[in-house]
Design a protein around this motif. Structure first.
Motif, PDB file in Angstrom:
ATOM      1  N   PRO A 164       0.839  -1.203   0.000  1.00 15.74           N
ATOM      2  CA  PRO A 164       0.000   0.000   0.000  1.00 15.74           C
ATOM      3  C   PRO A 164       0.872   1.251   0.000  1.00 15.74           C
ATOM      4  O   PRO A 164       2.007   1.225   0.446  1.00 15.74           O
ATOM      5  CB  PRO A 164      -0.795  -0.121   1.299  1.00 15.74           C
ATOM      6  N   ARG A 165       0.323   2.316  -0.504  1.00 19.06           N
ATOM      7  CA  ARG A 165       1.087   3.566  -0.514  1.00 19.06           C
ATOM      8  C   ARG A 165       1.051   4.207   0.864  1.00 19.06           C
ATOM      9  O   ARG A 165       0.182   3.923   1.673  1.00 19.06           O
ATOM     10  CB  ARG A 165       0.590   4.506  -1.597  1.00 19.06           C
ATOM     11  N   THR A 166       2.019   5.073   1.084  1.00 19.76           N
ATOM     12  CA  THR A 166       2.109   5.860   2.306  1.00 19.76           C
ATOM     13  C   THR A 166       2.162   7.320   1.904  1.00 19.76           C
ATOM     14  O   THR A 166       2.759   7.668   0.884  1.00 19.76           O
ATOM     15  CB  THR A 166       3.385   5.491   3.096  1.00 19.76           C
ATOM     16  N   LEU A 167       1.546   8.180   2.704  1.00 23.28           N
ATOM     17  CA  LEU A 167       1.616   9.617   2.492  1.00 23.28           C
ATOM     18  C   LEU A 167       2.695  10.180   3.403  1.00 23.28           C
ATOM     19  O   LEU A 167       2.648   9.982   4.621  1.00 23.28           O
ATOM     20  CB  LEU A 167       0.276  10.281   2.802  1.00 23.28           C
ATOM     21  N   PHE A 168       3.677  10.856   2.821  1.00 20.41           N
ATOM     22  CA  PHE A 168       4.719  11.538   3.582  1.00 20.41           C
ATOM     23  C   PHE A 168       4.464  13.036   3.495  1.00 20.41           C
ATOM     24  O   PHE A 168       4.204  13.557   2.409  1.00 20.41           O
ATOM     25  CB  PHE A 168       6.110  11.230   3.013  1.00 20.41           C
ATOM     26  N   ILE A 169       4.565  13.707   4.631  1.00 17.44           N
ATOM     27  CA  ILE A 169       4.354  15.151   4.676  1.00 17.44           C
ATOM     28  C   ILE A 169       5.652  15.813   5.106  1.00 17.44           C
ATOM     29  O   ILE A 169       6.129  15.581   6.217  1.00 17.44           O
ATOM     30  CB  ILE A 169       3.219  15.513   5.652  1.00 17.44           C
ATOM     31  N   ASP A 170       6.234  16.595   4.215  1.00 17.40           N
ATOM     32  CA  ASP A 170       7.411  17.404   4.533  1.00 17.40           C
ATOM     33  C   ASP A 170       6.871  18.600   5.309  1.00 17.40           C
ATOM     34  O   ASP A 170       6.454  19.597   4.736  1.00 17.40           O
ATOM     35  CB  ASP A 170       8.101  17.824   3.230  1.00 17.40           C
ATOM     36  N   ILE A 189      -4.921   5.203   4.307  1.00 17.19           N
ATOM     37  CA  ILE A 189      -3.504   4.889   4.108  1.00 17.19           C
ATOM     38  C   ILE A 189      -2.679   5.491   5.242  1.00 17.19           C
ATOM     39  O   ILE A 189      -3.071   6.483   5.844  1.00 17.19           O
ATOM     40  CB  ILE A 189      -2.980   5.391   2.746  1.00 17.19           C
ATOM     41  N   PRO A 190      -1.524   4.903   5.546  1.00 15.49           N
ATOM     42  CA  PRO A 190      -0.666   5.452   6.591  1.00 15.49           C
ATOM     43  C   PRO A 190      -0.079   6.798   6.187  1.00 15.49           C
ATOM     44  O   PRO A 190       0.085   7.083   4.997  1.00 15.49           O
ATOM     45  CB  PRO A 190       0.443   4.409   6.746  1.00 15.49           C
ATOM     46  N   ALA A 191       0.242   7.603   7.201  1.00 20.47           N
ATOM     47  CA  ALA A 191       0.849   8.918   6.975  1.00 20.47           C
ATOM     48  C   ALA A 191       2.056   9.079   7.884  1.00 20.47           C
ATOM     49  O   ALA A 191       2.056   8.599   9.017  1.00 20.47           O
ATOM     50  CB  ALA A 191      -0.165  10.022   7.241  1.00 20.47           C
ATOM     51  N   VAL A 192       3.066   9.763   7.368  1.00 23.46           N
ATOM     52  CA  VAL A 192       4.265  10.067   8.144  1.00 23.46           C
ATOM     53  C   VAL A 192       4.505  11.568   8.045  1.00 23.46           C
ATOM     54  O   VAL A 192       4.613  12.103   6.939  1.00 23.46           O
ATOM     55  CB  VAL A 192       5.499   9.305   7.612  1.00 23.46           C
ATOM     56  N   ILE A 193       4.559  12.223   9.192  1.00 31.08           N
ATOM     57  CA  ILE A 193       4.853  13.652   9.241  1.00 31.08           C
ATOM     58  C   ILE A 193       6.335  13.796   9.560  1.00 31.08           C
ATOM     59  O   ILE A 193       6.787  13.354  10.615  1.00 31.08           O
ATOM     60  CB  ILE A 193       4.028  14.358  10.338  1.00 31.08           C
ATOM     61  N   ALA A 194       7.093  14.405   8.649  1.00 28.05           N
ATOM     62  CA  ALA A 194       8.541  14.560   8.838  1.00 28.05           C
ATOM     63  C   ALA A 194       8.886  16.031   9.008  1.00 28.05           C
ATOM     64  O   ALA A 194       8.443  16.878   8.234  1.00 28.05           O
ATOM     65  CB  ALA A 194       9.292  13.983   7.642  1.00 28.05           C
ATOM     66  N   GLY A 195       9.669  16.312  10.038  1.00 27.37           N
ATOM     67  CA  GLY A 195      10.105  17.687  10.273  1.00 27.37           C
ATOM     68  C   GLY A 195      11.173  17.727  11.329  1.00 27.37           C
ATOM     69  O   GLY A 195      11.451  16.713  11.985  1.00 27.37           O
ATOM     70  N   ASN A 196      11.756  18.897  11.510  1.00 27.97           N
ATOM     71  CA  ASN A 196      12.838  18.969  12.476  1.00 27.97           C
ATOM     72  C   ASN A 196      12.308  18.975  13.909  1.00 27.97           C
ATOM     73  O   ASN A 196      11.143  19.267  14.165  1.00 27.97           O
ATOM     74  CB  ASN A 196      13.789  20.136  12.183  1.00 27.97           C
ATOM     75  N   THR A 197      13.190  18.637  14.822  1.00 30.75           N
ATOM     76  CA  THR A 197      12.815  18.407  16.220  1.00 30.75           C
ATOM     77  C   THR A 197      12.356  19.666  16.936  1.00 30.75           C
ATOM     78  O   THR A 197      11.807  19.570  18.024  1.00 30.75           O
ATOM     79  CB  THR A 197      13.997  17.789  16.991  1.00 30.75           C
ATOM     80  N   PRO A 225       1.241   0.626  13.179  1.00 27.84           N
ATOM     81  CA  PRO A 225       0.578  -0.170  12.138  1.00 27.84           C
ATOM     82  C   PRO A 225      -0.372  -1.216  12.717  1.00 27.84           C
ATOM     83  O   PRO A 225      -1.448  -1.456  12.159  1.00 27.84           O
ATOM     84  CB  PRO A 225       1.725  -0.845  11.390  1.00 27.84           C
ATOM     85  N   GLU A 226      -0.006  -1.815  13.824  1.00 29.19           N
ATOM     86  CA  GLU A 226      -0.869  -2.860  14.405  1.00 29.19           C
ATOM     87  C   GLU A 226      -2.178  -2.300  14.965  1.00 29.19           C
ATOM     88  O   GLU A 226      -3.108  -3.052  15.230  1.00 29.19           O
ATOM     89  CB  GLU A 226      -0.122  -3.683  15.461  1.00 29.19           C
ATOM     90  N   ASP A 227      -2.259  -0.973  15.149  1.00 29.04           N
ATOM     91  CA  ASP A 227      -3.483  -0.344  15.649  1.00 29.04           C
ATOM     92  C   ASP A 227      -4.265   0.354  14.544  1.00 29.04           C
ATOM     93  O   ASP A 227      -5.231   1.061  14.817  1.00 29.04           O
ATOM     94  CB  ASP A 227      -3.133   0.686  16.736  1.00 29.04           C
ATOM     95  N   ALA A 228      -3.844   0.179  13.295  1.00 28.58           N
ATOM     96  CA  ALA A 228      -4.429   0.908  12.161  1.00 28.58           C
ATOM     97  C   ALA A 228      -5.937   0.700  12.081  1.00 28.58           C
ATOM     98  O   ALA A 228      -6.455  -0.363  12.385  1.00 28.58           O
ATOM     99  CB  ALA A 228      -3.777   0.462  10.862  1.00 28.58           C
ATOM    100  N   ARG A 229      -6.614   1.776  11.675  1.00 30.23           N
ATOM    101  CA  ARG A 229      -8.050   1.717  11.413  1.00 30.23           C
ATOM    102  C   ARG A 229      -8.277   1.954   9.935  1.00 30.23           C
ATOM    103  O   ARG A 229      -7.853   2.975   9.407  1.00 30.23           O
ATOM    104  CB  ARG A 229      -8.774   2.813  12.206  1.00 30.23           C
ATOM    105  N   VAL A 280      -0.746   7.019  11.830  1.00 33.71           N
ATOM    106  CA  VAL A 280       0.139   8.154  11.602  1.00 33.71           C
ATOM    107  C   VAL A 280       1.370   8.068  12.494  1.00 33.71           C
ATOM    108  O   VAL A 280       1.279   7.652  13.647  1.00 33.71           O
ATOM    109  CB  VAL A 280      -0.607   9.497  11.794  1.00 33.71           C
ATOM    110  N   ASP A 281       2.504   8.431  11.924  1.00 31.19           N
ATOM    111  CA  ASP A 281       3.759   8.425  12.656  1.00 31.19           C
ATOM    112  C   ASP A 281       4.422   9.790  12.483  1.00 31.19           C
ATOM    113  O   ASP A 281       4.177  10.485  11.501  1.00 31.19           O
ATOM    114  CB  ASP A 281       4.672   7.320  12.123  1.00 31.19           C
ATOM    115  N   VAL A 282       5.249  10.149  13.439  1.00 33.85           N
ATOM    116  CA  VAL A 282       6.020  11.384  13.362  1.00 33.85           C
ATOM    117  C   VAL A 282       7.484  11.007  13.209  1.00 33.85           C
ATOM    118  O   VAL A 282       7.994  10.157  13.937  1.00 33.85           O
ATOM    119  CB  VAL A 282       5.817  12.249  14.627  1.00 33.85           C
TER     120      VAL A 282
END
Length: 170
Positions: A6-12, A31-39, A55-59, A64-66
């Motif tokens: 499956p695709r993943t959405l990445f957010i810069d 679909i899963p999402a990943v938010i990427a940014g500086n600390t 992922p094991e709790d996905a609905r 979503v992950d950071v």
């Protein structure tokens, strides 16, 4: 969808004005999402309390992950590219990152809803380079127009289309 991953959405997320809209689109598309940014940013502020974080709790496929990266030029870009797979989608304002994304067989969309294309990315990079040369020589170039509600609506519509598009075999 076929038997591909499956695709993943990445957010810069560095200075991204549409993080909430992007997460809403991922929720609706499942679909899963990943938010990427500086600390230095509080990236978790965009996540709802009831959003699954693993992922094991996905609905319906959404979680979503950071991805906190170190402060520094292009840190988030390289972290995204390192994790990117074919057919993933990246939200970014950075033409350089968009070019790398397209080279990996993934899709890239700007915060104003411009879907980057392989056919035009070289010209966009060239224009960026020429404008940078003008600025380095002391000249001025036009900056981006103010971000509008229409930009936000266009982004949401185009991202929804990208996320709903069938995954084509490579």
């Amino acid at each position: 969808m076929s038997g591909t991953a499956p695709r993943t959405l990445f957010i810069d997320a560095d200075a991204c004005p549409v993080t909430r809209e992007a997460l809403d689109a991922a929720r609706h598309a499942g679909i899963p999402a990943v938010i990427a940014g500086n600390t230095t940013q509080n990236l978790t502020r965009h996540i709802r309390r009831d959003d699954p974080r693993r992922p094991e709790d996905a609905r319906r496929g959404f979680w979503v992950d950071v991805l906190d990266v170190s402060v520094g030029a292009d840190s988030a870009d390289f972290a995204i590219i390192e994790r990117l797979g074919p057919h993933d989608v990246v939200v970014t304002q950075d033409i350089g990152l968009a070019s790398m994304v397209l080279g990996r067989g993934a899709a890239a969309i700007s915060v104003r809803g411009h879907v980057f294309r392989r056919e035009t990315i070289d010209m966009e990079l060239f224009v960026r380079h020429e404008e940078k040369k003008v600025r380095r020589a002391g000249g001025r170039t036009r900056g981006p127009a103010a971000f509008t509600g229409e930009d936000r609506r266009r982004f949401t519509a185009e991202l929804t289309k990208l996320l709903r598009a069938p995954i084509e075999p490579l």
